[in-house]
Design a protein around this motif. Structure first.
Motif, PDB file in Angstrom:
ATOM      1  N   ILE A  46       0.844  -1.316  -0.007  1.00  0.00           N
ATOM      2  CA  ILE A  46      -0.013  -0.153  -0.116  1.00  0.00           C
ATOM      3  C   ILE A  46       0.788   1.208  -0.082  1.00  0.00           C
ATOM      4  O   ILE A  46       0.717   2.009  -0.940  1.00  0.00           O
ATOM      5  CB  ILE A  46      -1.110   0.018   1.069  1.00  0.00           C
ATOM      6  CG1 ILE A  46      -2.027  -1.169   1.147  1.00  0.00           C
ATOM      7  CG2 ILE A  46      -1.680   1.318   1.490  1.00  0.00           C
ATOM      8  CD1 ILE A  46      -2.613  -1.568   2.373  1.00  0.00           C
ATOM      9  N   SER A  47       1.969   1.258   0.839  1.00  0.00           N
ATOM     10  CA  SER A  47       2.809   2.450   0.966  1.00  0.00           C
ATOM     11  C   SER A  47       3.516   2.649  -0.371  1.00  0.00           C
ATOM     12  O   SER A  47       3.628   3.701  -0.700  1.00  0.00           O
ATOM     13  CB  SER A  47       3.657   2.339   2.035  1.00  0.00           C
ATOM     14  OG  SER A  47       4.295   1.381   2.228  1.00  0.00           O
ATOM     15  N   ARG A  48       4.087   1.516  -0.934  1.00  0.00           N
ATOM     16  CA  ARG A  48       4.859   1.738  -2.159  1.00  0.00           C
ATOM     17  C   ARG A  48       4.167   1.955  -3.588  1.00  0.00           C
ATOM     18  O   ARG A  48       5.013   2.179  -4.474  1.00  0.00           O
ATOM     19  CB  ARG A  48       5.877   0.338  -2.189  1.00  0.00           C
ATOM     20  CG  ARG A  48       6.787   0.153  -1.250  1.00  0.00           C
ATOM     21  CD  ARG A  48       7.745  -0.728  -1.147  1.00  0.00           C
ATOM     22  NE  ARG A  48       8.775  -0.793  -2.263  1.00  0.00           N
ATOM     23  CZ  ARG A  48       9.424  -1.478  -3.118  1.00  0.00           C
ATOM     24  NH1 ARG A  48       9.628  -2.620  -2.237  1.00  0.00           N
ATOM     25  NH2 ARG A  48      10.135  -1.241  -4.106  1.00  0.00           N
ATOM     26  N   ASP A  49       2.736   2.010  -3.239  1.00  0.00           N
ATOM     27  CA  ASP A  49       2.116   2.457  -4.610  1.00  0.00           C
ATOM     28  C   ASP A  49       2.551   3.805  -4.998  1.00  0.00           C
ATOM     29  O   ASP A  49       2.296   4.226  -6.105  1.00  0.00           O
ATOM     30  CB  ASP A  49       0.624   2.176  -4.358  1.00  0.00           C
ATOM     31  CG  ASP A  49      -0.084   2.448  -5.849  1.00  0.00           C
ATOM     32  OD1 ASP A  49       0.195   1.792  -6.590  1.00  0.00           O
ATOM     33  OD2 ASP A  49      -0.947   3.399  -5.659  1.00  0.00           O
ATOM     34  N   GLU A  50       2.798   4.402  -4.043  1.00  0.00           N
ATOM     35  CA  GLU A  50       3.301   5.786  -4.365  1.00  0.00           C
ATOM     36  C   GLU A  50       4.650   6.219  -5.331  1.00  0.00           C
ATOM     37  O   GLU A  50       4.819   7.013  -6.036  1.00  0.00           O
ATOM     38  CB  GLU A  50       3.594   6.619  -3.142  1.00  0.00           C
ATOM     39  CG  GLU A  50       3.641   8.188  -3.050  1.00  0.00           C
ATOM     40  CD  GLU A  50       2.141   8.856  -3.489  1.00  0.00           C
ATOM     41  OE1 GLU A  50       2.134   9.458  -4.377  1.00  0.00           O
ATOM     42  OE2 GLU A  50       1.304   8.308  -3.021  1.00  0.00           O
TER      43      GLU A  50
END
Length: 214
Positions: A46-50
């Motif tokens: 979720i966090s690395r979708d950025e």
């Protein structure tokens, strides 16, 4: 000036290939998080979708700048337009991997997938990884033959998607409503992920040949 221009076009291709690597990693880790009820892994997806979103923003900015400064025609214009389309599909694939991870997070500490459904979900995850790897190779090498083969990989995903529905709607379903909803959503995420990869493959064919496969 022309050398710099073609370096920028090559950089677009490089960013697209990097996006395929990121979304492949995302769907791989999301599948593992889903099957193993691994909250930490789900959060990392979720966090690395950025990172995927950042690369897509760079592609958008490069495309608009090239359109304004270079006013490309013919094959260069086709390259720029298809790069934007591919980037859009890859950004969406990153979102779909994130959606899978969010289901894993929602059901933690339990697994969202009943034991008898795990082999099907695992196979869907493996197909998703394989299909985006091929898409990345097609982009890098402009490989029309491999791009056309992706349709068959998508057929395998579609068969598994239909299998999920048959099991959920079958008279032997014993897991209740909540798992049925989760699996319906998850199956759709994997199916759409593969569809976006096929769209990318079709764009590779268009880029090289100037026409889209039937």
């Amino acid at each position: 000036m022309r050398d710099a221009y073609h370096e920028e076009l090559d950089a677009l291709t490089g960013r697209l290939v990097e996006m395929t690597r990121l979304v492949r990693s995302a769907i791989s880790r999301a599948t593992t998080a889903l099957l193993d009820a691994d909250l930490q892994l789900a959060e990392s997806v979720i966090s690395r979708d950025e990172e995927v979103n950042r690369l897509f923003a760079e592609i958008e900015a490069s495309v608009f700048e090239l359109m304004v400064r270079q006013q490309p025609v013919a094959i260069d214009l086709r390259m720029i337009i298809t790069a934007l389309r591919m980037g859009t599909d890859l950004e969406r694939m990153g979102d779909l991997a994130e959606h899978v991870a969010k289901v894993a997070r929602l059901r933690h500490p339990e697994s969202a997938i009943p034991a008898d459904m795990r082999p099907t979900i695992l196979e869907m995850g493996q197909i998703a990884e394989n299909i985006v790897s091929k898409a990345g190779s097609c982009i890098a090498r402009r490989d029309v033959e491999s791009a056309l083969e992706l349709e068959h990989d998508d057929d395998a995903m579609d068969r598994l998607h239909r299998k999920l529905f048959r099991e959920i709607l079958g008279k032997d379903w014993k897991h209740g409503m909540e798992p049925a909803i989760d699996i319906t959503l998850i199956g759709r995420y994997y199916e759409r992920y593969a569809d976006h990869a096929v769209r990318i493959a079709r764009d590779v064919v268009y880029l090289v040949t100037g026409s889209r496969p039937s």
